[in-house]
Design an enzyme around this catalytic site. Structure first.
Site, PDB file in Angstrom:
ATOM      1  N   SER A   1       0.819  -1.218   0.000  1.00  0.00           N
ATOM      2  CA  SER A   1       0.000   0.000   0.000  1.00  0.00           C
ATOM      3  C   SER A   1       0.846   1.258   0.000  1.00  0.00           C
ATOM      4  CB  SER A   1      -0.917   0.005   1.233  1.00  0.00           C
ATOM      5  OG  SER A   1      -0.138  -0.012   2.410  1.00  0.00           O
ATOM      6  N   VAL A   4       8.625   3.281  -0.727  1.00  0.00           N
ATOM      7  CA  VAL A   4       9.621   3.994   0.065  1.00  0.00           C
ATOM      8  C   VAL A   4      10.724   4.526  -0.843  1.00  0.00           C
ATOM      9  CG1 VAL A   4      11.261   3.844   1.975  1.00  0.00           C
ATOM     10  CG2 VAL A   4       9.145   2.520   2.042  1.00  0.00           C
ATOM     11  N   ASP A 112       4.215  -8.907  12.234  1.00  0.00           N
ATOM     12  CA  ASP A 112       4.646  -9.169  10.861  1.00  0.00           C
ATOM     13  C   ASP A 112       6.166  -9.290  10.742  1.00  0.00           C
ATOM     14  OD1 ASP A 112       4.016  -9.635   8.213  1.00  0.00           O
ATOM     15  OD2 ASP A 112       4.063  -7.525   7.641  1.00  0.00           O
TER      16      ASP A 112
END
Length: 230
Positions: A1, A4, A112
């Protein structure tokens, strides 16, 4: 989503990392996760967690600016043909365990942890960083322990209506695979799996479902092996 970028902060003459939400990721849940991740980062202070410099919106796009951490994804060092030495794994394990302890102390479960969310810089003193807190879960304790001048009001403590599927369930603990909630213990389990992969480049369980000691693949000290298997 999000994507960087490596960028330059011209005002302060330093390089930074800029995380920008993708144009297509404009759903309300995505925005909530993006803002929540920035709030979590702002509350954490640890050498293995990049500090946040700024969070805002420009030309309709949300962004976050953090310190730039040099290194390579841990996925580069978790392969059968390219893995780390035991002394490197021990040093990195101490750093990542400390980072998780800092996360958990704030009432946050990371959820995660896997090689794709860890950066490693090899050298005389290897460095490791955890990033990407979009999947982190916060508790009421998180808002209570925030050291900020203005407390987060209840209406700003929204959670996504739907959980976002995790891409690396290979690192989920058995109880999570069975449908239970993520906990601090499941974060620690994921750390054990990660360190095993960095030490051997392989999965810890054979095709027959047996747990394989790291010493079968490398010269691993007994103490480090016992710690990882625990």
């Amino acid at each position: 989503s999000a994507v960087v970028y490596r960028a330059s902060d011209r005002e302060l003459s330093r390089e930074v990392a800029v995380k920008v939400m993708r144009e297509g990721a404009t759903g309300n849940d995505d925005v909530i996760r993006f803002r929540r991740a920035a709030k979590v980062l702002s509350a954490l202070h640890h050498p293995s967690i990049p500090p946040i410099h700024h969070h805002g919106t420009h030309a309709g796009q949300r962004f976050v600016v953090t310190a730039l951490c040099t290194g390579k994804p841990a996925t580069d060092y978790a392969r059968p043909d390219n893995y780390l030495r035991p002394d490197e794994v021990l040093s990195i394990g101490v750093q990542l365990a400390g980072a998780l302890a800092a996360v958990h102390s704030k009432g946050v479960v990371y959820r995660d942890l896997h090689p794709g969310n860890v950066l490693i810089a090899r050298g005389d003193e290897p460095r490791a960083w955890i990033f990407d807190f979009d999947q982190a879960q916060v508790s009421a304790k998180f808002y209570v322990t925030l050291t900020e001048r203005w407390a987060t009001p209840p209406e700003e403590r929204r959670e996504p209506r739907r959980e976002k599927p995790l891409h690396a369930m290979d690192y989920a603990s058995p109880e999570v695979r069975g449908g239970a909630a993520f906990t601090t213990a499941s974060d620690v389990y994921a750390l054990g799996l990660l360190l095993y992969r960095l030490l051997t480049g392989r999965r810890p369980v054979s095709a027959l479902g047996e747990l394989v000691p790291p010493r079968k693949f490398c010269r691993c000290p007994l103490g480090l092996e016992g710690l990882i298997l625990a």
